[in-house]
Design a protein around this motif. Structure first.
Motif, short mmCIF file in Angstrom:
data_model
loop_
_atom_site.label_atom_id
_atom_site.label_comp_id
_atom_site.label_asym_id
_atom_site.label_seq_id
_atom_site.Cartn_x
_atom_site.Cartn_y
_atom_site.Cartn_z
N TYR A 110 0.89 -1.15 -0.01
CA TYR A 110 0.03 -0.17 -0.10
C TYR A 110 0.88 1.25 0.02
O TYR A 110 1.76 1.36 0.69
N VAL A 111 0.45 2.35 -0.55
CA VAL A 111 1.22 3.65 -0.44
C VAL A 111 0.25 4.64 0.10
O VAL A 111 -0.97 4.76 -0.17
N TYR A 112 0.62 5.26 1.07
CA TYR A 112 0.09 6.23 1.97
C TYR A 112 0.60 7.34 1.99
O TYR A 112 1.97 7.55 2.12
N VAL A 113 0.05 8.44 2.11
CA VAL A 113 0.47 9.93 2.18
C VAL A 113 0.06 10.10 3.83
O VAL A 113 -1.05 10.43 3.97
N VAL A 114 1.11 10.34 4.62
CA VAL A 114 0.58 10.43 6.25
C VAL A 114 0.51 11.86 6.54
O VAL A 114 1.86 12.39 6.14
N PRO A 115 -0.18 12.25 6.91
CA PRO A 115 -0.20 13.96 7.25
C PRO A 115 0.26 13.73 8.86
O PRO A 115 -0.32 13.10 9.76
N LEU A 116 1.44 14.41 9.06
CA LEU A 116 2.10 14.74 10.25
C LEU A 116 1.92 16.32 10.73
O LEU A 116 2.54 16.27 11.94
N ALA A 117 1.16 17.08 10.29
CA ALA A 117 0.81 18.27 10.80
C ALA A 117 0.36 18.31 12.15
O ALA A 117 0.41 19.17 12.81
N ARG A 118 -0.50 17.36 12.41
CA ARG A 118 -1.13 17.27 13.81
C ARG A 118 0.08 17.27 14.99
O ARG A 118 -0.21 17.95 16.06
N VAL A 119 1.44 16.92 14.79
CA VAL A 119 2.36 16.85 15.77
C VAL A 119 2.74 18.45 15.91
O VAL A 119 3.32 18.76 17.07
N TYR A 120 2.42 19.42 15.11
CA TYR A 120 2.85 20.83 15.40
C TYR A 120 1.74 21.39 16.45
O TYR A 120 2.08 22.50 16.90
N TRP A 121 0.86 20.56 16.64
CA TRP A 121 -0.20 21.40 17.73
C TRP A 121 0.54 21.51 19.30
O TRP A 121 0.11 22.27 19.95
N GLY A 122 1.55 20.58 19.41
CA GLY A 122 1.85 20.54 20.70
C GLY A 122 3.14 21.42 21.07
O GLY A 122 3.64 22.23 19.91
#
Length: 110
Positions: free
Chosen positions: A8-20
């Motif tokens: 499988y190929v996924y584009v994982v959004p990591l922008a959520r880690v910028y909330w902390g």
């Protein structure tokens, strides 16, 4: 998701880690990637390739990338008499599009 293991190929959004707080964002990005892959592939164990880890940490601990494109290969392995789903996470290079790929075919062919 198909019932049989595959690629499988996924584009994982990591922008959520910028909330902390910014002091340990890359650590949280690796944990988020692990949880994302486990949730989407129903894997019991997730193995992240060193290349993916280095890409997340490439800009330091405080500024990980906002998204990462990965290729996930899922296999069923027999461990201690039980079947375990293992997901191997590698960095996707080139022009692979998100989706499901058959085990024998390479991206861009066909």
């Amino acid at each position: 998701m198909p019932t049989e293991p595959g690629r499988y190929v996924y584009v994982v959004p990591l922008a959520r880690v910028y909330w902390g707080r910014r002091s340990n964002r890359a650590d949280r990005a690796v944990r988020l990637l692990r949880r994302f892959v486990a949730r989407h592939t129903k894997a019991d164990r997730v193995v992240i390739d060193n290349e993916v880890n280095e890409y997340i940490w490439s800009r330091g601990r405080e500024k990980p990338p906002r998204r990462v494109k990965v290729v996930v290969t899922v296999k069923e392995v027999e461990e201690e008499g039980e079947k375990v789903r293992v997901a191997l996470v590698r960095l996707a290079g080139g022009k692979v599009k998100p989706g499901v790929y058959e085990a024998g075919k390479e991206a861009g062919k066909g």
